[in-house]
Design an enzyme around this catalytic site. Structure first.
Site, PDB file in Angstrom:
ATOM      1  N   GLY A   6      32.576  25.782  28.274  1.00  0.00           N
ATOM      2  CA  GLY A   6      32.566  26.182  29.678  1.00  0.00           C
ATOM      3  C   GLY A   6      31.713  27.399  29.956  1.00  0.00           C
ATOM      4  N   LEU A  58      31.666  17.447  29.609  1.00  0.00           N
ATOM      5  CA  LEU A  58      30.949  18.718  29.523  1.00  0.00           C
ATOM      6  C   LEU A  58      31.157  19.396  28.172  1.00  0.00           C
ATOM      7  CD1 LEU A  58      29.234  20.617  31.324  1.00  0.00           C
ATOM      8  CD2 LEU A  58      31.355  21.861  31.800  1.00  0.00           C
ATOM      9  N   ASP A  59      30.064  19.754  27.529  1.00  0.00           N
ATOM     10  CA  ASP A  59      30.094  20.481  26.245  1.00  0.00           C
ATOM     11  C   ASP A  59      30.757  19.681  25.123  1.00  0.00           C
ATOM     12  OD1 ASP A  59      28.931  22.548  27.661  1.00  0.00           O
ATOM     13  OD2 ASP A  59      30.784  23.666  27.903  1.00  0.00           O
ATOM     14  N   GLU A  60      30.888  18.363  25.317  1.00  0.00           N
ATOM     15  CA  GLU A  60      31.590  17.555  24.315  1.00  0.00           C
ATOM     16  C   GLU A  60      30.669  16.546  23.639  1.00  0.00           C
ATOM     17  OE1 GLU A  60      34.656  17.882  23.286  1.00  0.00           O
ATOM     18  OE2 GLU A  60      35.459  19.264  24.785  1.00  0.00           O
TER      19      GLU A  60
END
Lengths: 289, 289, 289, 289
Positions: D206, D232-234
Site C-alpha cells: 500500500g 494491488l501489490d500482490e
C-alpha cells in the site's frame, strides 16, 4: 532540517593523542563558544596510549559573531593538545573538479547526485584527457575542459590543469581517469584527491582488473575508493563494495556489472568527504557515517 | 585489551530530552569521577526539541573506590536532566535463560558463541516445553529444564519458569520458542526478552512464515530479532537480515536457508544487548555497534 | 523428496567441445536408458568453437537393472564426443576426511551440517597435526587422528595420512589446516581437495591475511574456498564471500568476524562438491547451484 | 558476440506438465529446425507430476528460411504437449512505454541503461500524469506525453494512453507511477506490466512504505519489482533487494536510500523481461538469469 539551522551548521574533526578528559575539554570548549552539538562521534585506537579521533557537528546560534572566534581559539586549543584539526561550515560549499577519461558512468553518477542534493557540493568543472564526454557533461550545464596528455606533454598538461583549478576547487575526484598524477601534483592536494579503482583492492592492483578477475575466476567483483598517494593503488581506503558474479559472466559482463559497483562506491566516498566524515590516520581512514 | 583494564570497564546508557551543554555535563561528570572514556556514542532525534541518546564506555582507575559513588551521584544527575539511564560494569557478567522448543540451531549458536567468547555472558539454564534438545544442551555442560506447556497448564508453566529464573538471570532469549508469553510474564522483563522471528518483519507476521514466503514467491527471505512486547511480533526491532533465494527453493529449502539467517541475526542482537549497545525508545531501538 | 526416488537418483557431469546437437544426443542417450531427467543445467563458453558443460540429474526407474549399463555405454558416448565426464549415484554417499590444525569453527560447522542433513555425506575421520580438537571432534562421535608434522617428518606424516584415508574417503577438506601438502599428495586427489583461505583471494595470498587486512585498512574482509593445486592459493575458486568491517575492528576482531564467513563459504563449497554441482575447467569452476 | 550471430538468435520459453522425454523432444525438435543451442535452462516443480519450465536460447544458421517454419511447427508441438510457449527473436527489439508521475530516478535509470546497451530495448514514449519530468525526458531524445488523471477523468485518461501505445509497445513499466490501473487496462497486458514497489513486499503493502518503515524501526529497507495484477501489490514478484539503514536515518533519508534500491531492482526486472528470462506460473516467477 530548516534551511536556517543548516546555515549555522559547522563540523569539527580532531585527531590527537589520548589524554584523560579530552572529551570534556572539547565539549566545554564548544559550549563556551555557544555551539549546540548535534552529533558527536569518537574513536580511540587505545584508551591508554593511543590516538583519539572526534567528529562533532554543531549549530552556532549566532554564526557570524562566533565562527571566526571559534576558529581562532581552536588554534590555541590544538596547540595545547597536539591536535590535527579541521573546521568546516555549511556556508562554504565544497567544490570538486572531476577528472575523467572516456567512461561516462562515474562522472554522470556524481553529477546526478549533486543535482538531486544527495551530494551537497559544487562541480565547477570536469577535466578530461579526451573529448568524448564533452557533450554529456556540457548538457548538464557543467564546464568541460579537454587537456590532452601524452608522455611528452604530461608535465605541461598538469600545469594547465593546476591553472584551471587553483583557488577554484577544494578537492579532486578521479572518476575513472586513466593517467597517473605526478608526486608534485599529488603533494598539492594531500588527502584531497579521491580515486575509484575498479577492483576490490588489494586484489588486482594495477591495470585491467576485470580481465584479470575473469582469468582468475573470482566469484565476486568489487571496487575501491581511496585517497591518492604516491604509491599507486595504495592510498587510504575510504569505501569498498562487491557484487556476486558467476561463470556465465564474460570479461565484458564483469566490466558492465562492475560499473554499477564503481559508481556507488565512489559516490559514497565523495559524499562522506564532502560531509567531513572521513579522518585519515597513517594509511587508514576513520569513517563516521 | 588487558584483563586488568577490562575489569575496570563500565558502560553508561542515557536517554533524555535535548538540552544545550548536555554532552559537556555528562563528560565533566565522568571526569569528576575519574572515569577515562574509551568510547563515546551519541544520537539526537532533533537538536532543538528532540531526545538525545548516549552510550559511554569508560575505565575507572580505582574501580572499588569509585563505582558505587558514581552510581549514587548518577541518580542525582538523572533527576536534574530527566534522564533514563543504565550503568553496567564488566564485573557483573550478564546471565541469560534461553527458551526453546525443538529447533536446535539458534540455541546451539548462542552456546557456541558464549564458549568462544564472542558473547560475553553466562547461560545458567535452557528451558524448553519439550525434551528433544536435552541431550545436545546437557552435552555442552548447560542445565536443561523441561517445562511442558498445554493450554490448561500455561499459567502454571510460566510460574515454574519464573521460579527457576528469578534472581538467576538478567534477560531471556526466545531461541525459536513456540509459545506466546503472558503479559504478566513479559511485564517482569521489560526490554529484556529477545525473540527471533523467522521472517523479515513486518512481512509474514504470525505463524508459518516460510510456507507463506514460499507461496508468495519472494526472492529474499529474512529473520528479525526484537524485544518482546504484548503485541505479537510488534516489539522494537534490534536486528534484521536476509538472504537471496530462487524459484528452485522448496518451502523446506527456505526453512534450511533461513535457519542460518535466524541464528546470526539472533546472535548479533544478543551480543549487542550483552554489551549494552541497545537503547529502546518508544517502539524503536538505537544501536551503537 | 521421497526416499525411494532419491535412491534412484544419479548425476552426470559432462565437459566437451561444442558440437551441434550435443544436447539432443545426451538427452536421447538418457531417455534410451530410461532416465527421467529432474534437472538439466548447461553452460557454453562459445557456441561456435567453445566448450560445453552439462549437469543432468535424473531418476532411473529400475536402478539396479540400468545403472551399470548406463555407465558402460557412457564410456562409448564419451569417446565419440571427446567428453570428460563423471557419473554419480545417491547410493554411494561421498566420504570426506577433514584436515585441521587448531581452529574449531570450520570443522564443527561441517560436522554440524552433516548431522543436520544439509551436507549429504559422511565424515569417516578428522586428521590433525595437533591434538587440541580431539575432544570436541570425538564428542561428536567422529574418529580423530593426531599426526604431528615437523619439517623433518613431513613426508612420513603424509604417508601416514594416506594410509589412513586410502580407499576410505572420496575427497579431503582442509578446514584451516596450516600445512602445505606435497605435490605428490595433491596429485592423488585432483580437484578433490578443498581448502578454505581466510581472505578474499587474490587479495592477501599467503600467511596472516587478517593482520595484513588490518594494516591495509580494508572495509570488507572475505574468505575463499578453492580446489588445491601445486600453486599455493591459486587453485580454482569454488566460492567467496565478504562482510563489512569498520575502523573499530582490531586485527583480532577481523579474525573473529572472518571465522563466520570462512565456515559458511567452506560449507557451501563442500555441499556443492558433494552434490556434484562443480565442474573444473582449466583454473576455473562452473557451478550449477 | 558477433552482430551477425546475434541477428540469428532466438529464445523459446516453454511451460508444460512433466512428461518423460520432454527434454529430448524439445532438443530434437530444435535440432530438426537447424537451431544451434547456445543456452539451455530448465526447472521442474516435481519430476513425477509437476510442471516443467524451459528456456532455450539458440542460433538459426539460416534465419530467414527457418524462423517462420519453426514458429508454425512449434504450434503443433505445443498442442501435443499442452505447452504454453513464447518464441522471440533478437530481430524484433522489445519496445516499452514507461509510465511515471514525478520521481525521476527510476525512469532515468531505465533510459540510461537502454542508451548504454545494458537493456536491449526501445523506449518509444514516456507517459506521465504530471508535466514535471518532461524536460529531463525530452533532453534524452525521448517522446513525452502528459495525460492528467483525476478521479473523474481516469477512464478517459486510460483510453488516451491506450490509443498512444496500441501497436507501438510490447510492455509497460510503471516507474513510480502513482495511479492504480483499471482491471480492463491490466487485462490487455497480462504479465506485461512491470511495477516497482518501494518496499520489500509483502511488508508495507500500500501507500507510504518509507514512512511506515521509519515508524516500524526496520533495519533494512527494500524494493520489489513485480508484474501487475488486479490485486494491488500482490502480482508475481520478479526481483527484490534491500539495503541496511540505521537509527540515524530520517524518513526522508530512507526515501533517498531507497531510491537507489528501487532503480536497480526495477532495471534488473526490466532487463530480464526484455531478455525473455522470466516465466510466470501462477503467482510466482521462474527466473533464468
Amino acid at each position: 532540517m530548516a534551511a536556517e539551522s543548516k546555515n549555522n551548521r559547522a563540523t569539527l574533526l580532531i585527531s590527537c593523542p589520548e589524554k584523560p578528559g579530552i572529551i570534556s575539554t572539547v565539549s566545554n570548549f564548544l559550549l563556551d563558544h555557544q555551539a549546540n552539538i548535534v552529533q558527536f562521534d569518537q574513536h580511540t585506537t587505545d584508551p591508554k596510549a593511543g590516538m583519539v579521533f572526534m567528529r562533532i557537528e554543531f549549530d552556532l546560534s549566532d554564526f557570524d559573531a562566533s565562527y571566526d572566534k571559534l576558529h581562532e581559539d581552536m588554534r590555541l586549543l590544538a596547540e595545547d593538545f597536539k591536535m590535527k584539526w579541521q573546521l568546516n561550515s555549511k556556508r562554504e560549499r565544497k567544490r570538486m573538479a572531476i577528472f575523467v577519461t572516456k567512461q561516462e558512468s562515474c562522472v554522470m553518477e556524481l553529477i546526478w547526485r549533486v543535482k538531486s542534493g544527495e551530494i551537497d557540493a559544487d562541480i565547477p568543472m570536469v577535466i578530461s584527457n579526451h573529448n568524448d564526454l564533452r557533450e554529456v557533461v556540457e548538457n548538464q550545464g557543467i564546464t568541460f575542459y579537454h587537456i590532452p596528455v601524452t608522455p611528452e606533454t604530461k608535465d605541461e598538461a598538469e600545469r594547465k590543469a593546476l591553472a584551471l583549478i587553483e583557488g577554484k576547487v577544494d578537492f579532486i575526484v578521479l572518476a575513472r581517469y586513466m593517467q597517473i598524477l605526478s608526486p608534485e601534483f599529488i603533494a598539492r592536494f594531500p588527502n584531497r584527491i579521491i580515486n575509484i579503482h575498479h577492483s576490490f583492492l588489494p586484489a588486482f592492483v594495477g591495470a585491467n582488473p576485470y580481465v584479470r578477475a575473469f582469468n582468475r575466476g573470482v566469484k565476486l567483483i568489487g571496487a575501491t575508493a581511496h585517497y591518492v598517494t604516491n604509491d599507486l593503488d595504495e592510498g587510504p581506503i575510504i569505501e569498498q563494495d562487491v557484487i556476486r558474479v558467476t561463470h556465465r559472466y564474460t570479461a565484458e559482463d564483469l566490466k558492465v556489472a562492475g560499473r554499477h559497483v564503481e559508481k556507488h562506491v565512489l559516490a559514497h566516498a565523495v559524499a562522506w568527504h564532502v560531509e567531513n566524515k572521513v579522518i585519515v590516520h597513517g594509511n587508514k581512514t576513520i569513517i563516521f557515517p
